[in-house]
Scaffold this motif. Sequence first.
Motif, mmCIF file in Angstrom:
data_model
loop_
_atom_site.group_PDB
_atom_site.id
_atom_site.type_symbol
_atom_site.label_atom_id
_atom_site.label_comp_id
_atom_site.label_asym_id
_atom_site.label_seq_id
_atom_site.Cartn_x
_atom_site.Cartn_y
_atom_site.Cartn_z
ATOM 1 N N GLU A 1 14.747 -6.310 12.607
ATOM 2 C CA GLU A 1 15.505 -5.771 13.730
ATOM 3 C C GLU A 1 14.626 -4.826 14.524
ATOM 4 O O GLU A 1 13.929 -3.989 13.959
ATOM 5 N N SER B 1 9.584 0.491 16.385
ATOM 6 C CA SER B 1 10.874 1.060 15.973
ATOM 7 C C SER B 1 11.054 0.938 14.458
ATOM 8 O O SER B 1 11.631 1.832 13.822
ATOM 9 N N ARG B 2 10.538 -0.123 13.854
ATOM 10 C CA ARG B 2 10.623 -0.253 12.390
ATOM 11 C C ARG B 2 9.730 0.786 11.706
ATOM 12 O O ARG B 2 10.091 1.340 10.668
ATOM 13 N N TYR C 1 9.052 3.727 12.945
ATOM 14 C CA TYR C 1 9.804 4.974 13.072
ATOM 15 C C TYR C 1 10.916 5.055 12.028
ATOM 16 O O TYR C 1 11.179 6.127 11.473
ATOM 17 N N ALA C 2 11.573 3.934 11.760
ATOM 18 C CA ALA C 2 12.660 3.926 10.777
ATOM 19 C C ALA C 2 12.144 4.235 9.369
ATOM 20 O O ALA C 2 12.848 4.845 8.567
ATOM 21 N N ALA C 3 10.920 3.827 9.068
ATOM 22 C CA ALA C 3 10.344 4.056 7.735
ATOM 23 C C ALA C 3 9.637 5.406 7.629
ATOM 24 O O ALA C 3 9.444 5.918 6.523
ATOM 25 N N THR D 1 6.850 -1.529 6.063
ATOM 26 C CA THR D 1 8.094 -1.044 6.673
ATOM 27 C C THR D 1 9.276 -1.910 6.269
ATOM 28 O O THR D 1 10.377 -1.400 6.056
ATOM 29 N N ILE E 1 12.367 0.057 4.531
ATOM 30 C CA ILE E 1 13.675 0.004 5.186
ATOM 31 C C ILE E 1 14.716 -0.598 4.245
ATOM 32 O O ILE E 1 15.830 -0.081 4.127
ATOM 33 N N GLN F 1 15.690 1.901 1.598
ATOM 34 C CA GLN F 1 16.428 3.053 2.128
ATOM 35 C C GLN F 1 17.910 2.758 2.264
ATOM 36 O O GLN F 1 18.712 3.679 2.377
ATOM 37 N N GLN F 2 18.282 1.480 2.286
ATOM 38 C CA GLN F 2 19.681 1.127 2.493
ATOM 39 C C GLN F 2 20.536 1.578 1.317
ATOM 40 O O GLN F 2 20.127 1.421 0.166
#
Length: 174
Positions: free
Chosen positions: A102, A107-108, A110-112, A155, A159, A162-163
């Motif tokens: 996604e 952006s991935r 940044y999410a990680a 990542t 990610i 992290q869920q």
Amino acid sequence: IEAVDLPDKFDEMLQSWDLSFKDTKTSDFVAGGVFGRIGARKFLMDYYKERADINKTLRAIRDFSEKWPRTFAKLVEDKANGPAVIALLTGEISGLIAVNPEGGKISRAYAASPTVEAHNVFLPHPLIAAWVEEFIKNCAAFPNVAFDDDVDMFTQAVIKMQQPPEEKKVARVR
């Protein structure tokens, strides 16, 4: 470099793969990793990065699955050779999960990044695993690197780990 003991048992273990189409001097790399998670801490324990055609890729996933039998989930990016690899290995290796990333690569990352910034990611010492220095260098230089396959693989795993557990549940086949 601060050393920590590797846990004897993990809450979760998985493989993460970012695949490519060809084995040429200019093609992207196939990047794979084995991760273990205990609580918030995530450990990258093994790593694969090579220019690989589909046969080498199949062999790498088979080898990692044999070497790391507790990696019940094998995340495979649903791009490049991903769908073909999953189709060829589904009857042989369980736990292959197609991952449709996604957002974009940045952006991935940044999410990680909060997990990394919180010092919740651990790598083997460079004296034990020669690949660690190059891996860190690529991650630190992202997005200004020629090949970001290892960042994508990393990542994707972080990610997923992290869920919350309820988001990891899948439908049961009856």
